[in-house]
Design a protein around this motif. Structure first.
Motif, PDB file in Angstrom:
ATOM      1  N   UNK A  82     -14.018  -6.412 -16.937  1.00  0.00           N
ATOM      2  CA  UNK A  82     -12.612  -6.010 -16.988  1.00  0.00           C
ATOM      3  C   UNK A  82     -12.358  -5.078 -15.813  1.00  0.00           C
ATOM      4  N   UNK A  83     -11.259  -5.267 -15.079  1.00  0.00           N
ATOM      5  CA  UNK A  83     -11.026  -4.412 -13.915  1.00  0.00           C
ATOM      6  C   UNK A  83     -10.804  -2.957 -14.299  1.00  0.00           C
ATOM      7  N   UNK A  84     -11.171  -2.072 -13.369  1.00  0.00           N
ATOM      8  CA  UNK A  84     -10.981  -0.638 -13.569  1.00  0.00           C
ATOM      9  C   UNK A  84      -9.928  -0.128 -12.589  1.00  0.00           C
ATOM     10  N   UNK A  85      -9.256   0.932 -12.971  1.00  0.00           N
ATOM     11  CA  UNK A  85      -8.273   1.514 -12.065  1.00  0.00           C
ATOM     12  C   UNK A  85      -8.736   2.889 -11.601  1.00  0.00           C
ATOM     13  N   UNK A  86     -10.000   2.924 -11.196  1.00  0.00           N
ATOM     14  CA  UNK A  86     -10.591   4.121 -10.590  1.00  0.00           C
ATOM     15  C   UNK A  86     -11.793   3.660  -9.800  1.00  0.00           C
ATOM     16  N   UNK A  87     -12.166   4.438  -8.793  1.00  0.00           N
ATOM     17  CA  UNK A  87     -13.273   4.059  -7.932  1.00  0.00           C
ATOM     18  C   UNK A  87     -12.766   3.457  -6.630  1.00  0.00           C
ATOM     19  N   UNK A  88     -13.435   3.783  -5.544  1.00  0.00           N
ATOM     20  CA  UNK A  88     -12.967   3.373  -4.214  1.00  0.00           C
ATOM     21  C   UNK A  88     -12.880   1.858  -4.061  1.00  0.00           C
ATOM     22  N   UNK A  89     -13.939   1.158  -4.437  1.00  0.00           N
ATOM     23  CA  UNK A  89     -13.959  -0.295  -4.283  1.00  0.00           C
ATOM     24  C   UNK A  89     -12.933  -0.966  -5.202  1.00  0.00           C
ATOM     25  N   UNK A  90     -12.824  -0.462  -6.421  1.00  0.00           N
ATOM     26  CA  UNK A  90     -11.872  -1.034  -7.375  1.00  0.00           C
ATOM     27  C   UNK A  90     -10.427  -0.858  -6.889  1.00  0.00           C
ATOM     28  N   UNK A  91     -10.092   0.338  -6.426  1.00  0.00           N
ATOM     29  CA  UNK A  91      -8.726   0.590  -5.973  1.00  0.00           C
ATOM     30  C   UNK A  91      -8.413  -0.170  -4.683  1.00  0.00           C
ATOM     31  N   UNK A  92      -9.415  -0.361  -3.832  1.00  0.00           N
ATOM     32  CA  UNK A  92      -9.198  -1.169  -2.627  1.00  0.00           C
ATOM     33  C   UNK A  92      -8.859  -2.607  -3.009  1.00  0.00           C
ATOM     34  N   UNK A  93      -9.526  -3.117  -4.045  1.00  0.00           N
ATOM     35  CA  UNK A  93      -9.205  -4.461  -4.521  1.00  0.00           C
ATOM     36  C   UNK A  93      -7.799  -4.543  -5.074  1.00  0.00           C
ATOM     37  N   UNK A  94      -7.414  -3.517  -5.841  1.00  0.00           N
ATOM     38  CA  UNK A  94      -6.063  -3.512  -6.408  1.00  0.00           C
ATOM     39  C   UNK A  94      -4.993  -3.372  -5.333  1.00  0.00           C
ATOM     40  N   UNK A  95      -5.284  -2.627  -4.259  1.00  0.00           N
ATOM     41  CA  UNK A  95      -4.315  -2.507  -3.171  1.00  0.00           C
ATOM     42  C   UNK A  95      -4.011  -3.877  -2.568  1.00  0.00           C
ATOM     43  N   UNK A  96      -5.041  -4.715  -2.455  1.00  0.00           N
ATOM     44  CA  UNK A  96      -4.828  -6.071  -1.928  1.00  0.00           C
ATOM     45  C   UNK A  96      -3.996  -6.913  -2.895  1.00  0.00           C
ATOM     46  N   UNK A  97      -4.184  -6.697  -4.204  1.00  0.00           N
ATOM     47  CA  UNK A  97      -3.376  -7.412  -5.199  1.00  0.00           C
ATOM     48  C   UNK A  97      -1.900  -7.043  -5.037  1.00  0.00           C
ATOM     49  N   UNK A  98      -1.615  -5.747  -4.955  1.00  0.00           N
ATOM     50  CA  UNK A  98      -0.226  -5.299  -4.800  1.00  0.00           C
ATOM     51  C   UNK A  98       0.384  -5.850  -3.514  1.00  0.00           C
ATOM     52  N   UNK A  99      -0.396  -5.825  -2.450  1.00  0.00           N
ATOM     53  CA  UNK A  99       0.098  -6.337  -1.168  1.00  0.00           C
ATOM     54  C   UNK A  99       0.426  -7.825  -1.265  1.00  0.00           C
ATOM     55  N   UNK A 100      -0.447  -8.571  -1.937  1.00  0.00           N
ATOM     56  CA  UNK A 100      -0.221 -10.001  -2.071  1.00  0.00           C
ATOM     57  C   UNK A 100       1.006 -10.326  -2.900  1.00  0.00           C
ATOM     58  N   UNK A 101       1.207  -9.596  -3.983  1.00  0.00           N
ATOM     59  CA  UNK A 101       2.374  -9.821  -4.842  1.00  0.00           C
ATOM     60  C   UNK A 101       3.656  -9.479  -4.093  1.00  0.00           C
ATOM     61  N   UNK A 102       3.652  -8.394  -3.346  1.00  0.00           N
ATOM     62  CA  UNK A 102       4.842  -8.029  -2.571  1.00  0.00           C
ATOM     63  C   UNK A 102       5.142  -9.059  -1.499  1.00  0.00           C
ATOM     64  N   UNK A 103       4.111  -9.565  -0.845  1.00  0.00           N
ATOM     65  CA  UNK A 103       4.315 -10.592   0.179  1.00  0.00           C
ATOM     66  C   UNK A 103       4.921 -11.861  -0.416  1.00  0.00           C
ATOM     67  N   UNK A 104       4.635 -12.092  -1.706  1.00  0.00           N
ATOM     68  CA  UNK A 104       5.176 -13.273  -2.391  1.00  0.00           C
ATOM     69  C   UNK A 104       6.559 -13.025  -2.986  1.00  0.00           C
ATOM     70  N   UNK A 105       7.066 -11.792  -2.846  1.00  0.00           N
ATOM     71  CA  UNK A 105       8.414 -11.497  -3.312  1.00  0.00           C
ATOM     72  C   UNK A 105       8.516 -10.907  -4.700  1.00  0.00           C
ATOM     73  N   UNK A 106       7.376 -10.516  -5.285  1.00  0.00           N
ATOM     74  CA  UNK A 106       7.398  -9.982  -6.644  1.00  0.00           C
ATOM     75  C   UNK A 106       7.193  -8.484  -6.691  1.00  0.00           C
TER      76      UNK A 106
END
Length: 375
Positions: A82-106
Protein backbone atom coordinates in the motif's frame (compact mmCIF):
# COMPACT_ATOMS: atom_id res chain seq x y z
CA UNK A 1 -45.16 19.46 -28.39
CA UNK A 2 -43.22 18.58 -25.24
CA UNK A 3 -39.52 17.97 -25.76
CA UNK A 4 -37.99 15.56 -23.26
CA UNK A 5 -34.26 15.60 -22.73
CA UNK A 6 -32.84 12.08 -23.10
CA UNK A 7 -31.39 10.75 -19.82
CA UNK A 8 -27.92 10.45 -21.33
CA UNK A 9 -27.91 14.07 -22.48
CA UNK A 10 -29.27 15.31 -19.17
CA UNK A 11 -26.64 13.36 -17.25
CA UNK A 12 -23.89 14.82 -19.42
CA UNK A 13 -25.21 18.35 -18.91
CA UNK A 14 -25.57 18.14 -15.13
CA UNK A 15 -22.34 16.27 -14.45
CA UNK A 16 -20.22 18.52 -16.68
CA UNK A 17 -20.71 21.63 -14.52
CA UNK A 18 -17.53 22.93 -12.81
CA UNK A 19 -17.46 23.40 -9.05
CA UNK A 20 -15.29 25.32 -6.60
CA UNK A 21 -14.00 23.49 -3.52
CA UNK A 22 -12.39 26.20 -1.42
CA UNK A 23 -9.58 27.47 -3.71
CA UNK A 24 -9.78 24.58 -6.18
CA UNK A 25 -11.96 24.61 -9.28
CA UNK A 26 -12.86 21.10 -10.39
CA UNK A 27 -13.92 20.87 -14.08
CA UNK A 28 -16.92 18.59 -13.50
CA UNK A 29 -18.90 16.70 -10.85
CA UNK A 30 -17.32 13.25 -11.29
CA UNK A 31 -14.97 12.01 -8.58
CA UNK A 32 -12.86 8.88 -8.67
CA UNK A 33 -13.44 7.16 -5.34
CA UNK A 34 -10.43 5.87 -3.36
CA UNK A 35 -9.77 2.16 -3.90
CA UNK A 36 -6.98 0.17 -2.25
CA UNK A 37 -4.92 -1.75 -4.82
CA UNK A 38 -1.57 -2.70 -3.23
CA UNK A 39 0.37 -1.96 -6.42
CA UNK A 40 3.15 0.06 -4.74
CA UNK A 41 5.98 -2.21 -3.51
CA UNK A 42 7.79 -0.60 -0.61
CA UNK A 43 5.00 1.94 -0.44
CA UNK A 44 6.39 3.69 -3.53
CA UNK A 45 3.99 4.55 -6.39
CA UNK A 46 5.72 3.81 -9.69
CA UNK A 47 5.13 4.69 -13.32
CA UNK A 48 2.23 2.22 -13.49
CA UNK A 49 0.46 4.22 -10.78
CA UNK A 50 1.14 7.45 -12.69
CA UNK A 51 -0.44 5.86 -15.76
CA UNK A 52 -3.39 4.45 -13.80
CA UNK A 53 -4.51 7.81 -12.46
CA UNK A 54 -3.51 9.90 -15.49
CA UNK A 55 -5.51 7.67 -17.81
CA UNK A 56 -8.69 8.32 -15.87
CA UNK A 57 -8.02 12.05 -15.62
CA UNK A 58 -7.50 12.19 -19.39
CA UNK A 59 -10.86 10.45 -19.80
CA UNK A 60 -12.72 13.17 -17.93
CA UNK A 61 -12.67 12.41 -14.19
CA UNK A 62 -12.80 15.85 -12.59
CA UNK A 63 -11.36 14.98 -9.18
CA UNK A 64 -9.30 11.92 -8.32
CA UNK A 65 -9.10 10.77 -4.72
CA UNK A 66 -6.18 8.38 -4.50
CA UNK A 67 -6.23 5.01 -2.84
CA UNK A 68 -5.62 5.22 0.88
CA UNK A 69 -2.02 6.19 1.70
CA UNK A 70 -0.42 5.53 5.07
CA UNK A 71 0.64 8.53 7.13
CA UNK A 72 4.03 8.50 8.83
CA UNK A 73 3.20 6.54 11.98
CA UNK A 74 4.54 3.03 12.60
CA UNK A 75 1.09 1.58 13.35
CA UNK A 76 -0.68 3.23 10.41
CA UNK A 77 -0.83 0.27 8.05
CA UNK A 78 -0.81 -3.44 7.40
CA UNK A 79 0.81 -3.90 3.97
CA UNK A 80 4.18 -3.17 2.38
CA UNK A 81 2.45 -2.73 -0.98
CA UNK A 82 0.00 0.00 0.00
CA UNK A 83 1.49 3.39 -0.89
CA UNK A 84 2.78 5.66 1.87
CA UNK A 85 2.60 9.42 2.04
CA UNK A 86 5.91 9.91 3.81
CA UNK A 87 9.51 9.22 2.90
CA UNK A 88 11.65 10.75 0.18
CA UNK A 89 11.22 8.01 -2.42
CA UNK A 90 7.49 7.65 -1.75
CA UNK A 91 6.80 11.38 -2.05
CA UNK A 92 8.90 11.61 -5.22
CA UNK A 93 6.67 8.93 -6.72
CA UNK A 94 3.54 10.79 -5.67
CA UNK A 95 4.87 14.04 -7.15
CA UNK A 96 5.04 12.29 -10.53
CA UNK A 97 1.45 11.07 -10.08
CA UNK A 98 0.21 14.62 -9.42
CA UNK A 99 2.18 15.93 -12.38
CA UNK A 100 0.73 13.28 -14.67
CA UNK A 101 -2.86 13.93 -13.58
CA UNK A 102 -2.45 17.68 -14.08
CA UNK A 103 -0.95 17.15 -17.52
CA UNK A 104 -4.05 15.11 -18.37
CA UNK A 105 -6.35 17.93 -17.25
CA UNK A 106 -7.51 16.53 -13.92
CA UNK A 107 -7.22 17.41 -10.24
CA UNK A 108 -6.06 15.05 -7.51
CA UNK A 109 -5.97 14.70 -3.72
CA UNK A 110 -4.33 11.93 -1.68
CA UNK A 111 -6.40 10.08 0.87
CA UNK A 112 -4.47 10.10 4.15
CA UNK A 113 -5.04 6.97 6.21
CA UNK A 114 -4.37 5.29 9.54
CA UNK A 115 -6.05 1.93 10.09
CA UNK A 116 -5.87 1.87 13.90
CA UNK A 117 -7.14 -1.33 15.53
CA UNK A 118 -7.67 -3.06 12.18
CA UNK A 119 -3.93 -3.78 12.20
CA UNK A 120 -2.73 -7.20 13.37
CA UNK A 121 0.53 -7.91 15.17
CA UNK A 122 3.48 -8.68 12.89
CA UNK A 123 2.10 -7.09 9.73
CA UNK A 124 4.29 -4.84 7.58
CA UNK A 125 5.48 -2.23 6.93
CA UNK A 126 6.64 -2.04 10.60
CA UNK A 127 6.24 -5.57 11.90
CA UNK A 128 6.74 -4.83 15.60
CA UNK A 129 4.39 -1.85 15.72
CA UNK A 130 1.32 -2.45 17.90
CA UNK A 131 -2.25 -1.87 16.82
CA UNK A 132 -3.53 1.27 18.51
CA UNK A 133 -6.95 2.81 18.86
CA UNK A 134 -9.12 4.83 21.19
CA UNK A 135 -9.67 1.96 23.63
CA UNK A 136 -7.69 -0.97 22.25
CA UNK A 137 -10.97 -2.49 21.03
CA UNK A 138 -11.43 -4.02 17.59
CA UNK A 139 -14.46 -3.53 15.38
CA UNK A 140 -15.96 -6.82 16.57
CA UNK A 141 -15.82 -5.61 20.18
CA UNK A 142 -12.90 -7.80 21.26
CA UNK A 143 -9.73 -6.50 22.86
CA UNK A 144 -7.23 -8.94 21.38
CA UNK A 145 -3.81 -7.52 20.47
CA UNK A 146 -3.23 -3.80 20.60
CA UNK A 147 -3.71 -1.03 23.11
CA UNK A 148 -5.45 2.22 23.87
CA UNK A 149 -3.65 5.31 22.62
CA UNK A 150 -1.69 7.41 25.09
CA UNK A 151 -1.44 11.19 24.96
CA UNK A 152 1.88 10.77 23.14
CA UNK A 153 0.24 8.43 20.60
CA UNK A 154 -2.48 10.98 19.93
CA UNK A 155 0.05 13.75 19.41
CA UNK A 156 2.20 11.58 17.13
CA UNK A 157 -0.73 10.63 14.88
CA UNK A 158 -2.01 14.21 14.71
CA UNK A 159 1.47 15.33 13.64
CA UNK A 160 1.68 12.53 11.06
CA UNK A 161 -1.54 13.67 9.37
CA UNK A 162 -0.43 17.31 9.43
CA UNK A 163 2.99 16.50 7.98
CA UNK A 164 1.43 14.41 5.21
CA UNK A 165 -0.98 17.21 4.31
CA UNK A 166 1.86 19.75 4.17
CA UNK A 167 3.82 17.37 1.94
CA UNK A 168 0.81 17.00 -0.36
CA UNK A 169 0.65 20.75 -0.95
CA UNK A 170 4.42 20.99 -1.31
CA UNK A 171 4.67 18.34 -4.05
CA UNK A 172 1.76 19.68 -6.09
CA UNK A 173 -1.47 18.01 -4.99
CA UNK A 174 -4.73 19.97 -5.09
CA UNK A 175 -6.01 19.14 -1.59
CA UNK A 176 -6.19 16.23 0.83
CA UNK A 177 -8.83 13.78 1.99
CA UNK A 178 -8.75 12.45 5.55
CA UNK A 179 -10.05 8.88 5.86
CA UNK A 180 -12.54 8.99 8.72
CA UNK A 181 -14.78 6.17 7.47
CA UNK A 182 -15.32 2.40 7.45
CA UNK A 183 -14.01 1.60 10.91
CA UNK A 184 -10.45 2.92 10.57
CA UNK A 185 -8.70 5.01 13.22
CA UNK A 186 -10.53 8.35 13.01
CA UNK A 187 -13.85 6.51 12.72
CA UNK A 188 -12.93 4.32 15.70
CA UNK A 189 -12.92 7.49 17.80
CA UNK A 190 -16.26 8.65 16.36
CA UNK A 191 -18.07 5.35 16.99
CA UNK A 192 -19.28 4.32 20.44
CA UNK A 193 -18.61 0.67 19.59
CA UNK A 194 -14.84 1.22 19.62
CA UNK A 195 -14.47 4.37 21.72
CA UNK A 196 -14.97 3.66 25.40
CA UNK A 197 -12.55 6.25 26.71
CA UNK A 198 -13.36 8.10 29.90
CA UNK A 199 -11.10 11.09 29.23
CA UNK A 200 -11.83 14.12 27.02
CA UNK A 201 -11.69 11.95 23.88
CA UNK A 202 -14.62 9.71 24.83
CA UNK A 203 -18.16 10.02 26.08
CA UNK A 204 -20.99 11.61 24.11
CA UNK A 205 -20.96 12.22 20.36
CA UNK A 206 -19.36 15.63 20.60
CA UNK A 207 -16.59 14.34 22.87
CA UNK A 208 -15.92 11.48 20.47
CA UNK A 209 -15.24 14.00 17.67
CA UNK A 210 -12.40 15.62 19.62
CA UNK A 211 -9.55 13.55 18.15
CA UNK A 212 -10.77 13.82 14.55
CA UNK A 213 -11.33 17.54 15.04
CA UNK A 214 -7.77 17.95 16.33
CA UNK A 215 -6.46 16.10 13.28
CA UNK A 216 -8.48 18.37 10.98
CA UNK A 217 -7.33 21.49 12.82
CA UNK A 218 -3.67 20.44 12.59
CA UNK A 219 -4.04 19.68 8.90
CA UNK A 220 -5.77 23.00 8.30
CA UNK A 221 -2.92 24.79 10.09
CA UNK A 222 -0.27 22.97 8.05
CA UNK A 223 -1.58 24.00 4.62
CA UNK A 224 -2.58 27.25 2.95
CA UNK A 225 -6.03 28.70 3.59
CA UNK A 226 -7.32 27.93 0.09
CA UNK A 227 -6.09 24.30 0.09
CA UNK A 228 -9.16 22.02 0.26
CA UNK A 229 -9.51 19.60 3.17
CA UNK A 230 -11.98 16.77 2.52
CA UNK A 231 -13.24 14.49 5.29
CA UNK A 232 -14.62 11.08 4.36
CA UNK A 233 -16.93 9.44 6.87
CA UNK A 234 -19.53 6.69 7.00
CA UNK A 235 -22.12 5.17 9.26
CA UNK A 236 -21.19 1.58 8.29
CA UNK A 237 -17.96 -0.21 9.17
CA UNK A 238 -15.96 -2.62 7.04
CA UNK A 239 -17.35 -5.66 8.88
CA UNK A 240 -20.55 -4.15 10.27
CA UNK A 241 -22.91 -2.74 7.67
CA UNK A 242 -25.58 -1.97 10.27
CA UNK A 243 -23.36 0.21 12.47
CA UNK A 244 -24.43 3.83 12.83
CA UNK A 245 -22.83 6.95 14.23
CA UNK A 246 -26.17 8.75 14.32
CA UNK A 247 -29.80 7.63 14.41
CA UNK A 248 -31.26 11.10 13.79
CA UNK A 249 -30.29 14.30 11.95
CA UNK A 250 -29.71 15.96 15.32
CA UNK A 251 -27.21 13.31 16.34
CA UNK A 252 -25.45 13.61 12.98
CA UNK A 253 -25.27 17.38 13.36
CA UNK A 254 -23.56 16.96 16.74
CA UNK A 255 -20.80 14.96 15.02
CA UNK A 256 -20.33 17.05 11.88
CA UNK A 257 -20.51 20.56 13.34
CA UNK A 258 -17.20 20.37 15.26
CA UNK A 259 -15.44 19.01 12.17
CA UNK A 260 -16.79 21.75 9.93
CA UNK A 261 -15.88 24.38 12.50
CA UNK A 262 -12.17 23.49 12.52
CA UNK A 263 -11.65 23.40 8.79
CA UNK A 264 -13.37 20.68 6.76
CA UNK A 265 -14.17 22.19 3.36
CA UNK A 266 -15.91 19.16 1.84
CA UNK A 267 -17.54 16.06 3.31
CA UNK A 268 -17.35 12.76 1.42
CA UNK A 269 -20.31 10.78 2.77
CA UNK A 270 -19.74 7.09 2.13
CA UNK A 271 -22.76 4.84 1.78
CA UNK A 272 -23.11 1.40 0.25
CA UNK A 273 -26.05 2.52 -1.92
CA UNK A 274 -26.33 6.21 -2.68
CA UNK A 275 -30.08 6.06 -3.43
CA UNK A 276 -31.19 5.02 0.06
CA UNK A 277 -32.65 7.70 2.38
CA UNK A 278 -30.59 8.12 5.54
CA UNK A 279 -33.35 8.95 8.05
CA UNK A 280 -37.09 8.32 8.19
CA UNK A 281 -39.32 11.11 6.94
CA UNK A 282 -36.95 12.43 4.27
CA UNK A 283 -35.63 11.31 0.89
CA UNK A 284 -32.22 12.86 1.56
CA UNK A 285 -29.30 10.45 1.54
CA UNK A 286 -26.29 10.81 3.85
CA UNK A 287 -24.57 13.34 1.60
CA UNK A 288 -27.79 15.33 1.33
CA UNK A 289 -28.22 15.49 5.09
CA UNK A 290 -24.55 16.38 5.51
CA UNK A 291 -24.85 19.39 3.25
CA UNK A 292 -28.11 20.48 4.85
CA UNK A 293 -26.62 20.30 8.35
CA UNK A 294 -23.20 21.83 7.65
CA UNK A 295 -23.61 23.98 4.55
CA UNK A 296 -20.41 22.42 3.16
CA UNK A 297 -20.15 20.88 -0.32
CA UNK A 298 -20.61 17.13 -0.26
CA UNK A 299 -19.69 14.10 -2.34
CA UNK A 300 -22.10 11.18 -2.57
CA UNK A 301 -20.88 7.66 -3.21
CA UNK A 302 -22.21 4.11 -3.18
CA UNK A 303 -22.65 1.61 -6.03
CA UNK A 304 -22.76 4.20 -8.81
CA UNK A 305 -22.74 2.48 -12.19
CA UNK A 306 -22.31 -1.09 -11.00
CA UNK A 307 -25.25 -2.91 -12.54
CA UNK A 308 -27.11 -3.32 -15.79
CA UNK A 309 -30.20 -1.60 -14.42
CA UNK A 310 -28.18 1.57 -13.88
CA UNK A 311 -27.04 1.48 -17.51
CA UNK A 312 -30.62 0.94 -18.71
CA UNK A 313 -31.62 3.92 -16.61
CA UNK A 314 -29.24 6.14 -18.54
CA UNK A 315 -30.81 4.88 -21.75
CA UNK A 316 -34.36 5.54 -20.55
CA UNK A 317 -35.31 1.88 -20.38
CA UNK A 318 -37.65 0.52 -17.74
CA UNK A 319 -38.16 1.32 -14.07
CA UNK A 320 -34.49 1.97 -13.20
CA UNK A 321 -34.86 5.33 -14.95
CA UNK A 322 -36.27 6.76 -11.72
CA UNK A 323 -33.05 6.04 -9.83
CA UNK A 324 -31.05 7.90 -12.47
CA UNK A 325 -33.48 10.79 -12.39
CA UNK A 326 -33.22 10.90 -8.61
CA UNK A 327 -29.42 11.16 -8.78
CA UNK A 328 -29.56 13.95 -11.35
CA UNK A 329 -32.45 15.71 -9.62
CA UNK A 330 -30.50 15.77 -6.37
CA UNK A 331 -27.45 17.23 -8.09
CA UNK A 332 -29.58 19.79 -9.87
CA UNK A 333 -31.22 20.81 -6.58
CA UNK A 334 -27.76 21.01 -4.98
CA UNK A 335 -28.72 18.47 -2.32
CA UNK A 336 -25.15 17.28 -2.82
CA UNK A 337 -22.47 18.46 -5.20
CA UNK A 338 -20.40 15.63 -6.63
CA UNK A 339 -20.70 11.91 -7.36
CA UNK A 340 -17.86 9.49 -6.62
CA UNK A 341 -17.47 6.43 -8.84
CA UNK A 342 -15.35 3.50 -7.77
CA UNK A 343 -15.45 0.01 -9.25
CA UNK A 344 -17.08 1.13 -12.50
CA UNK A 345 -13.97 3.24 -13.14
CA UNK A 346 -11.74 0.26 -12.41
CA UNK A 347 -13.46 -1.73 -15.10
CA UNK A 348 -13.73 1.09 -17.62
CA UNK A 349 -11.18 3.94 -17.46
CA UNK A 350 -13.28 5.75 -20.10
CA UNK A 351 -16.43 5.70 -17.97
CA UNK A 352 -16.44 9.45 -17.30
CA UNK A 353 -15.72 10.35 -20.92
CA UNK A 354 -18.61 8.21 -22.11
CA UNK A 355 -21.07 9.68 -19.60
CA UNK A 356 -19.99 13.29 -20.18
CA UNK A 357 -20.27 12.86 -23.94
CA UNK A 358 -23.67 11.15 -23.76
CA UNK A 359 -22.14 7.90 -25.08
CA UNK A 360 -23.91 5.80 -22.49
CA UNK A 361 -24.76 3.16 -25.09
CA UNK A 362 -21.07 2.20 -24.79
CA UNK A 363 -21.25 1.53 -21.04
CA UNK A 364 -21.32 -2.02 -19.75
CA UNK A 365 -22.36 -3.37 -16.38
CA UNK A 366 -19.61 -3.91 -13.81
CA UNK A 367 -18.27 -7.46 -13.82
CA UNK A 368 -15.66 -8.25 -11.17
CA UNK A 369 -14.70 -11.45 -12.96
CA UNK A 370 -13.70 -9.46 -16.04
CA UNK A 371 -11.02 -7.47 -14.22
CA UNK A 372 -7.71 -9.00 -15.22
CA UNK A 373 -5.67 -6.10 -13.83
CA UNK A 374 -6.48 -2.81 -12.20
CA UNK A 375 -4.42 -0.69 -14.61
Amino acid sequence: MTVTTPPASRAAEILSRPIALNGLTVPNRIVMAPMTRQFSPGGVPGEDVVSYYSRRAAAGVGLIVTEGTYVGHDSAGQSSRVPRFHGEEQLAGWAKVAEGVHAAGGTIVPQLWHIGMVRKQGQPPVADAPAVGPSGIRLDGTEGEGRAMTRQDLDDVISAFAEAAAAAERIGFDGVELHGAHGYLLDQFLWAGTNRRTDAYGGDRVARTKFAAEVVAAVRESVSAEFPVIFRYSQWKSDNYDARLAETPEELEAILTPLAAVGVDVFHASTRRYWLPEFEGSDLNLAGWTKKLTGRPTITVGSVGLDGDFIKGFMGEGSPLKSIDDLLDSLERDEYDMVAVGRALLQDPEWAAKVLAGRTDELSAYDAASLKTLG
